[in-house]
Write a protein that holds these residues in place. Structure first.
Motif, short mmCIF file in Angstrom:
data_model
loop_
_atom_site.label_atom_id
_atom_site.label_comp_id
_atom_site.label_asym_id
_atom_site.label_seq_id
_atom_site.Cartn_x
_atom_site.Cartn_y
_atom_site.Cartn_z
N GLU A 100 5.55 36.71 16.10
CA GLU A 100 5.46 36.59 17.55
C GLU A 100 5.54 37.98 18.18
O GLU A 100 6.35 38.81 17.79
N TYR A 114 3.82 31.46 28.02
CA TYR A 114 2.78 31.80 27.05
C TYR A 114 3.40 32.68 25.98
O TYR A 114 4.03 33.68 26.29
N TYR A 164 0.93 35.90 19.63
CA TYR A 164 1.19 36.17 18.22
C TYR A 164 0.27 37.28 17.72
O TYR A 164 -0.82 37.49 18.26
N ARG A 214 -3.26 34.43 18.33
CA ARG A 214 -3.09 33.07 18.84
C ARG A 214 -2.23 33.12 20.10
O ARG A 214 -1.39 34.00 20.25
N LYS A 229 0.12 30.46 22.45
CA LYS A 229 0.72 29.13 22.62
C LYS A 229 1.23 29.01 24.04
O LYS A 229 1.95 29.88 24.52
N ARG A 230 0.86 27.94 24.71
CA ARG A 230 1.34 27.68 26.06
C ARG A 230 2.26 26.47 26.03
O ARG A 230 1.91 25.42 25.50
N THR A 263 2.79 21.31 24.84
CA THR A 263 2.34 22.51 24.12
C THR A 263 0.84 22.43 23.88
O THR A 263 0.31 21.37 23.55
N GLU A 264 0.17 23.57 24.06
CA GLU A 264 -1.23 23.66 23.72
C GLU A 264 -1.51 25.06 23.20
O GLU A 264 -0.82 26.01 23.53
N TRP A 265 -2.52 25.16 22.34
CA TRP A 265 -2.96 26.45 21.80
C TRP A 265 -4.23 26.83 22.53
O TRP A 265 -5.15 26.02 22.67
N GLU A 317 -7.41 29.78 23.65
CA GLU A 317 -8.23 30.96 23.40
C GLU A 317 -8.29 31.71 24.73
O GLU A 317 -8.23 31.08 25.79
#
Length: 76
Positions: free
Chosen positions: A4, A19, A22, A26, A28-29, A41-43, A45
């Motif tokens: 992270e 947010y 990484y 990546r 992550k929100r 949680t969502e990943w 772009e």
């Protein structure tokens, strides 16, 4: 899992919107839609993040991580 870089909050109300970036680029929100729908949680772009939110992320980013985060976000 990759290392992270940092977590940045762009919360403007009592609802969370964090947010996490990484090293493998990546994002992550973790956010709350409303009080009954907490910690979703969502990943993402970079193209999925609005210009307005990118501005907030860069503004709220700790200085030591700003260059890395801007690169991940493809921020001008």
């Amino acid at each position: 899992m990759e290392k992270e870089i940092c977590t940045i909050s762009i919360t403007s109300t009592w609802l969370g919107d964090d947010y996490t970036f990484y090293e493998d680029h990546r994002i992550k929100r973790v956010y709350d839609n409303h009080s009954l729908s907490a910690h979703r949680t969502e990943w993402l772009e970079p193209p999925q993040i609005s210009k307005q939110n990118k501005d907030k992320l860069v503004k709220n980013c700790p200085e030591e991580f700003k260059e890395q985060v801007m690169q991940i976000l493809d921020y001008p």
